[in-house]
Design an enzyme around this catalytic site. Sequence first.
Site, PDB file in Angstrom:
ATOM      1  N   ASN A 178      31.219  28.009  26.143  1.00  0.00           N
ATOM      2  CA  ASN A 178      31.923  27.259  25.109  1.00  0.00           C
ATOM      3  C   ASN A 178      31.203  25.929  24.910  1.00  0.00           C
ATOM      4  OD1 ASN A 178      34.569  28.835  24.468  1.00  0.00           O
ATOM      5  ND2 ASN A 178      34.391  28.876  26.711  1.00  0.00           N
ATOM      6  N   GLU A 179      30.317  25.897  23.942  1.00  0.00           N
ATOM      7  CA  GLU A 179      29.466  24.746  23.694  1.00  0.00           C
ATOM      8  C   GLU A 179      30.222  23.650  22.934  1.00  0.00           C
ATOM      9  OE1 GLU A 179      26.818  24.444  25.184  1.00  0.00           O
ATOM     10  OE2 GLU A 179      25.538  26.217  25.176  1.00  0.00           O
ATOM     11  N   PRO A 180      29.659  22.424  22.858  1.00  0.00           N
ATOM     12  CA  PRO A 180      30.306  21.351  22.100  1.00  0.00           C
ATOM     13  C   PRO A 180      30.715  21.806  20.710  1.00  0.00           C
ATOM     14  CG  PRO A 180      28.431  20.479  23.296  1.00  0.00           C
ATOM     15  CD  PRO A 180      28.416  21.974  23.510  1.00  0.00           C
ATOM     16  N   SER A 182      33.575  23.566  20.422  1.00  0.00           N
ATOM     17  CA  SER A 182      34.508  24.671  20.638  1.00  0.00           C
ATOM     18  C   SER A 182      35.953  24.184  20.533  1.00  0.00           C
ATOM     19  CB  SER A 182      34.273  25.300  22.016  1.00  0.00           C
ATOM     20  OG  SER A 182      33.005  25.917  22.087  1.00  0.00           O
ATOM     21  N   THR A 197      21.400  23.826  26.749  1.00  0.00           N
ATOM     22  CA  THR A 197      21.752  24.979  27.583  1.00  0.00           C
ATOM     23  C   THR A 197      20.569  25.923  27.715  1.00  0.00           C
ATOM     24  OG1 THR A 197      24.076  24.834  26.910  1.00  0.00           O
ATOM     25  CG2 THR A 197      23.318  26.956  27.780  1.00  0.00           C
TER      26      THR A 197
END
Length: 653
Positions: A178-180, A182, A197
């Site tokens: 869940n990346e920035p 999300s 990432t």
Amino acid sequence: MLDLLSVHDTSTADISYRHVGSTDITRYEKMHVEVFKDSGKASIAVAHEMAQLIRAKAGRGEKCVLGLATGSSPIRVYAELVRMHKEEGLDFAHVITFNLDEYFQLEPGSRHSYWYFMHEHLFNHVNVRPKNINIPKGNIPLDEVYQHCMDYEARIDQAGGLDFQLLGIGRTGHVGFNEPGSNSRSLTRLITLDHLTRVDAAGDFQGISNVPTRAITMGIQTINKARRIVLLAWGHKKAEIIQRTVEGERTSEIPATYLQDHPNVTFLLDEESSADLRRFSTPWLVGPCDWTETQERKAIIWLSRHVDRPILKLTERDYNSNGMSDLLALHGTAYELNIQMFNILQRTITGWPGGKYGVDDSQRPERADPERKRVIIFSPHPDDDVISMGGTFARLVSQGHEVHVAYQTSGNIAVSDVDALRYAEFTRDLNESFGSGNARLEFIIEELSRNGKGGQPDSLDVRKIKGLIRRGEAIASARFTGLTDEYIHFLDMPFYETGKNIKNDLGPEDIQLVRELIERVRPHQIFAAGDLADPHGTHKVCLDAIFRALTELKDASSLAIADTWLWLYRGAWQEWPIHEIEMAVPLSPAQVEAKRNAIFFHQSQKDGAMFQGEDQREFWQRAEQRNRETARLYNQLGLTEYEAIEAFRRWHF
């Protein structure tokens, strides 16, 4: 739930690394945090909590539903679960597992897949039933992804929800993938990976170009529905994001902050990952402070930098306005405090890293006697010696000490196939030019010519060629620094020789190789790479081998270490904090240039080395910038201005 405090190592006297029960000292933290002396003890603690849950559920005739994570952080957790299964009968027959994520468009059999990771580290070694293992599928058509994700959510619900969710955290603040950006209500879905990432994963894939750009991940809401969550974080690289997650505001830019909403979450940290939390970074601003010598040094250096004044110019008002009035009261005046700290820092600086013979050494980092010391520089990879302490290395040699350098691993995994192919073809052409051939070499060239080799590890022959490339570079660099070949040692520690990024555990043979060299040289000084964080990093494993060899020799009352001091240096990415430096070796402009030239001999690690991380500068550039920054900080504190400084911390074993 297991009492995590029961396994804390509180042997150190430094308040920074003891559990503090006061609500004042943790009042900025919005989640429950436990700090351990090292990641090993923390990993065992969480594994035991999981085992206790498995047994409790089994005792009631219920399934235990575990949410599992991948990456380096949980490896020791899985190893302990496997040990408990084999030695204590921990039964996984009634365990159902759901993994957080999987790379998209990656086959399960790929050694880079999380399916492969979980089977290698856990599932192949315990009696979990294959039908109870759930991992998102990365090898499905794009038009089937949505339904697959909804089915994954449904399977979690059908199993009764997650009893326990194990998490790591990325430097972007992601949990799962869940990346920035999300959403807090997000469910299992396909997501595009953040560049950082992918950079962090580049080492596993031998280059960022090989890292997938997308992944399937459980959502934030999916994770937060678990009844219990434990997040693991190790090492200095995680310190900043941990501080922002634990003490910062809830925001989609740091998805891990959504865990603040969970009623039963614990963050398990080691010393380095917790270092930026206020109770450790600036405890004097949080509550009553235990003013040890270490804490005083840290605080006064912080104050000097905070108010942007040299130490000798700090005033009573500076101390009183920044939470240090009690420290001032202990010492009487700012003048006394300033002079004391200035002298401590000044005494760390020396141009004689082996000690200066015939002078008073009571205020110097190293002993004056004996005049000619026997020295071992341990280098985890074949270039860490010159990258991290090349100036000190050359100075020890030029000042007449008997210096040995020991390269602990072959470093073969950091040589690209392109470089290895170039050397193999050169050798073939050279043989042909002189009328000789080698059929085996043709097979090696064929293997190296296959693009990617299907994601398979290098063969033994290829590893040998890559190791020889690095060995030749190391010899040339050490000779340039002033050593003759008799003082250059290659240990080729077996734990490293897997052909993969994941290495074997440290074994008796690894430790014996280190021990035998120490017994043969009987050193007065040992220099070693002091990266104390990542439990699976090569630097940390190599350091553990040195620690264990020294412990064995100490237990045996060996005369080989009767007069040995151990100095730790840091690698290309990081330097010791100023308050931890105990020996600072200044470098002149000419010495900086000589160090750069020594690094240049490692040609396979120049111009796009395979494991550069997020910093695209070459290793010599990083080393110079780091050394110049250390010199600048010393000067900012009011000490002499130098071109560059290499820093060391003494380890009392």
